[in-house]
Design a protein around this motif. Sequence first.
Motif, PDB file in Angstrom:
ATOM      1  N   GLY A 170       0.770  -1.239   0.000  1.00 58.25           N
ATOM      2  CA  GLY A 170       0.000   0.000   0.000  1.00 58.25           C
ATOM      3  C   GLY A 170       0.796   1.280   0.000  1.00 58.25           C
ATOM      4  O   GLY A 170       0.241   2.351   0.262  1.00 58.25           O
ATOM      5  N   LEU A 171       2.100   1.208  -0.315  1.00 56.34           N
ATOM      6  CA  LEU A 171       2.942   2.411  -0.287  1.00 56.34           C
ATOM      7  C   LEU A 171       3.288   2.927  -1.678  1.00 56.34           C
ATOM      8  O   LEU A 171       4.074   3.866  -1.812  1.00 56.34           O
ATOM      9  CB  LEU A 171       4.233   2.123   0.497  1.00 56.34           C
ATOM     10  CG  LEU A 171       4.052   1.862   1.991  1.00 56.34           C
ATOM     11  CD1 LEU A 171       5.391   1.541   2.644  1.00 56.34           C
ATOM     12  CD2 LEU A 171       3.395   3.054   2.681  1.00 56.34           C
ATOM     13  N   GLY A 172       2.706   2.332  -2.701  1.00 52.59           N
ATOM     14  CA  GLY A 172       2.992   2.771  -4.065  1.00 52.59           C
ATOM     15  C   GLY A 172       2.602   4.220  -4.309  1.00 52.59           C
ATOM     16  O   GLY A 172       3.321   4.966  -4.986  1.00 52.59           O
ATOM     17  N   ASP A 173       1.475   4.629  -3.739  1.00 51.93           N
ATOM     18  CA  ASP A 173       0.990   6.004  -3.949  1.00 51.93           C
ATOM     19  C   ASP A 173       1.941   7.021  -3.321  1.00 51.93           C
ATOM     20  O   ASP A 173       2.138   8.109  -3.866  1.00 51.93           O
ATOM     21  CB  ASP A 173      -0.413   6.155  -3.366  1.00 51.93           C
ATOM     22  CG  ASP A 173      -1.404   5.222  -4.027  1.00 51.93           C
ATOM     23  OD1 ASP A 173      -2.082   5.657  -4.973  1.00 51.93           O
ATOM     24  OD2 ASP A 173      -1.483   4.046  -3.617  1.00 51.93           O
ATOM     25  N   LEU A 174       2.514   6.681  -2.175  1.00 53.24           N
ATOM     26  CA  LEU A 174       3.472   7.576  -1.536  1.00 53.24           C
ATOM     27  C   LEU A 174       4.706   7.748  -2.418  1.00 53.24           C
ATOM     28  O   LEU A 174       5.234   8.859  -2.549  1.00 53.24           O
ATOM     29  CB  LEU A 174       3.877   7.020  -0.174  1.00 53.24           C
ATOM     30  CG  LEU A 174       4.918   7.836   0.613  1.00 53.24           C
ATOM     31  CD1 LEU A 174       4.394   9.233   0.893  1.00 53.24           C
ATOM     32  CD2 LEU A 174       5.277   7.123   1.914  1.00 53.24           C
ATOM     33  N   LEU A 175       5.148   6.665  -3.040  1.00 52.08           N
ATOM     34  CA  LEU A 175       6.312   6.747  -3.923  1.00 52.08           C
ATOM     35  C   LEU A 175       6.029   7.626  -5.138  1.00 52.08           C
ATOM     36  O   LEU A 175       6.895   8.378  -5.580  1.00 52.08           O
ATOM     37  CB  LEU A 175       6.738   5.345  -4.385  1.00 52.08           C
ATOM     38  CG  LEU A 175       8.010   4.829  -3.701  1.00 52.08           C
ATOM     39  CD1 LEU A 175       7.738   4.569  -2.223  1.00 52.08           C
ATOM     40  CD2 LEU A 175       8.507   3.570  -4.377  1.00 52.08           C
ATOM     41  N   VAL A 176       4.811   7.536  -5.667  1.00 53.20           N
ATOM     42  CA  VAL A 176       4.443   8.391  -6.796  1.00 53.20           C
ATOM     43  C   VAL A 176       4.501   9.862  -6.386  1.00 53.20           C
ATOM     44  O   VAL A 176       5.020  10.708  -7.121  1.00 53.20           O
ATOM     45  CB  VAL A 176       3.031   8.031  -7.314  1.00 53.20           C
ATOM     46  CG1 VAL A 176       2.532   9.078  -8.300  1.00 53.20           C
ATOM     47  CG2 VAL A 176       3.042   6.656  -7.973  1.00 53.20           C
ATOM     48  N   LEU A 177       3.970  10.168  -5.213  1.00 47.10           N
ATOM     49  CA  LEU A 177       3.980  11.544  -4.730  1.00 47.10           C
ATOM     50  C   LEU A 177       5.407  12.086  -4.623  1.00 47.10           C
ATOM     51  O   LEU A 177       5.677  13.240  -4.967  1.00 47.10           O
ATOM     52  CB  LEU A 177       3.296  11.613  -3.365  1.00 47.10           C
ATOM     53  CG  LEU A 177       2.995  13.008  -2.808  1.00 47.10           C
ATOM     54  CD1 LEU A 177       2.010  13.742  -3.696  1.00 47.10           C
ATOM     55  CD2 LEU A 177       2.449  12.909  -1.384  1.00 47.10           C
ATOM     56  N   VAL A 178       6.326  11.224  -4.174  1.00 50.58           N
ATOM     57  CA  VAL A 178       7.710  11.647  -3.983  1.00 50.58           C
ATOM     58  C   VAL A 178       8.484  11.671  -5.296  1.00 50.58           C
ATOM     59  O   VAL A 178       9.115  12.683  -5.637  1.00 50.58           O
ATOM     60  CB  VAL A 178       8.428  10.729  -2.970  1.00 50.58           C
ATOM     61  CG1 VAL A 178       9.918  11.071  -2.890  1.00 50.58           C
ATOM     62  CG2 VAL A 178       7.783  10.863  -1.591  1.00 50.58           C
ATOM     63  N   PHE A 179       8.419  10.569  -6.063  1.00 53.09           N
ATOM     64  CA  PHE A 179       9.297  10.419  -7.221  1.00 53.09           C
ATOM     65  C   PHE A 179       8.675  10.841  -8.543  1.00 53.09           C
ATOM     66  O   PHE A 179       9.354  10.838  -9.576  1.00 53.09           O
ATOM     67  CB  PHE A 179       9.810   8.979  -7.306  1.00 53.09           C
ATOM     68  CG  PHE A 179      10.804   8.651  -6.217  1.00 53.09           C
ATOM     69  CD1 PHE A 179      12.123   9.062  -6.318  1.00 53.09           C
ATOM     70  CD2 PHE A 179      10.403   7.983  -5.080  1.00 53.09           C
ATOM     71  CE1 PHE A 179      13.031   8.795  -5.305  1.00 53.09           C
ATOM     72  CE2 PHE A 179      11.303   7.698  -4.059  1.00 53.09           C
ATOM     73  CZ  PHE A 179      12.626   8.111  -4.178  1.00 53.09           C
ATOM     74  N   PHE A 180       7.398  11.209  -8.548  1.00 57.98           N
ATOM     75  CA  PHE A 180       6.788  11.813  -9.728  1.00 57.98           C
ATOM     76  C   PHE A 180       6.278  13.217  -9.411  1.00 57.98           C
ATOM     77  O   PHE A 180       5.620  13.830 -10.241  1.00 57.98           O
ATOM     78  CB  PHE A 180       5.634  10.947 -10.245  1.00 57.98           C
ATOM     79  CG  PHE A 180       6.097   9.722 -10.982  1.00 57.98           C
ATOM     80  CD1 PHE A 180       6.282   9.745 -12.348  1.00 57.98           C
ATOM     81  CD2 PHE A 180       6.359   8.548 -10.299  1.00 57.98           C
ATOM     82  CE1 PHE A 180       6.719   8.622 -13.031  1.00 57.98           C
ATOM     83  CE2 PHE A 180       6.796   7.417 -10.960  1.00 57.98           C
ATOM     84  CZ  PHE A 180       6.976   7.449 -12.338  1.00 57.98           C
ATOM     85  N   GLY A 181       6.590  13.685  -8.212  1.00 56.23           N
ATOM     86  CA  GLY A 181       6.191  15.020  -7.811  1.00 56.23           C
ATOM     87  C   GLY A 181       7.342  15.780  -7.201  1.00 56.23           C
ATOM     88  O   GLY A 181       8.027  16.551  -7.869  1.00 56.23           O
ATOM     89  N   LEU A 182       7.572  15.558  -5.915  1.00 53.52           N
ATOM     90  CA  LEU A 182       8.588  16.320  -5.186  1.00 53.52           C
ATOM     91  C   LEU A 182       9.960  16.256  -5.833  1.00 53.52           C
ATOM     92  O   LEU A 182      10.592  17.306  -6.076  1.00 53.52           O
ATOM     93  CB  LEU A 182       8.672  15.804  -3.746  1.00 53.52           C
ATOM     94  CG  LEU A 182       7.610  16.315  -2.769  1.00 53.52           C
ATOM     95  CD1 LEU A 182       7.625  15.488  -1.494  1.00 53.52           C
ATOM     96  CD2 LEU A 182       7.838  17.791  -2.450  1.00 53.52           C
ATOM     97  N   VAL A 183      10.458  15.065  -6.111  1.00 53.60           N
ATOM     98  CA  VAL A 183      11.832  14.919  -6.603  1.00 53.60           C
ATOM     99  C   VAL A 183      12.026  15.526  -7.991  1.00 53.60           C
ATOM    100  O   VAL A 183      12.887  16.404  -8.164  1.00 53.60           O
ATOM    101  CB  VAL A 183      12.280  13.444  -6.578  1.00 53.60           C
ATOM    102  CG1 VAL A 183      13.605  13.264  -7.320  1.00 53.60           C
ATOM    103  CG2 VAL A 183      12.428  12.967  -5.134  1.00 53.60           C
TER     104      VAL A 183
END
Length: 326
Positions: free
Chosen positions: A170-183
């Motif tokens: 269930g942590l895929g969405d968090l990774l998207v937020l970080v690596f397709f947004g913030l980073v």
Amino acid sequence: MKAKSSNTASVRQNSLYAWLLAARPKTLAGAAVPVMMGLTLAWAYLYRLNQQACGVDAMGTSVETGTLSWVPAILCVLFAFIMQIDANFINDYFDWKKGTDDEHRLGPRRACAQGWVTPKAMRCAIAVTTLIACVVGFPLVFYGGYDLIWVGVACVVFCFLYTLLLSYIGLGDLLVLVFFGLVPVCVTFYIQTHTLTKEVILSSLACGMVIDTLLVVNNYRDRDNDRRVGKRTLVVIIGEKATEILYFALGLMAFHMGLTFFFQGQYFTFFLPTIYLMLHARTYRKMKAIKRGKALNGILAENARNMFIYGVLFSVGVVLDALFIS
């Protein structure tokens, strides 16, 4: 390259067409949008500094005025594209190995599962694309500092961890937020300007939310199969109704991140994405009406279009505000 002109089931093994399918070129919009937003924000920032004939930002930090540096800009685009393809290869191979991509899959068929690409060839492709991404990304340290090495390492590590572990808990969405947004948005901006602003950080979060809607639709479509194979995506954890609310809320929150521009009088950047919000609402209604089945693949394609439109509208707004409200 294909035995039949329109039947992907007869793709010749390890052919150029097979690799094109494995690379999933339609997903490259998810890599392009964050970099596009970061570069547009950087251009506007530098443009305003030049217009003011001042090399000091709002925090009192001395910043050399100038225009976009195109070499690091191109490197950022290439790195994002290659990492996206690498992530697709990794996802294809390891989901096949875990048995997630089986005959019950509703989404587009995957290369390893269909036999279009052999597992050995896919393992080699993962190694090669990872290496190429590192080679392309390394020169960025000369523009943004050696700390970017750790950013690059994190991108590679979490590219693997997403499929190997995090998407299953269930942590895929968090990774998207970080690596397709913030980073990507913040790093692209920082490489050009050597600073960060509140507007850039909020924009990067908005970008991550918009792109996460794509993952939410994907997992919404696959929720029954994911539950069957033990893949606990966020959709599986929170359920159908909560996922539908989350989907709409992500687009709404992304739009309202633009309020920071509205309060600064940058009205184009705030109001143009209203078009995206209307498209998002329409896609949301369609998704709720369809509920299940392969018809949700059409919603996935529509969502990808909305995502790209958001990036374009935001970027156009940033440019217009810089030109007319400086």
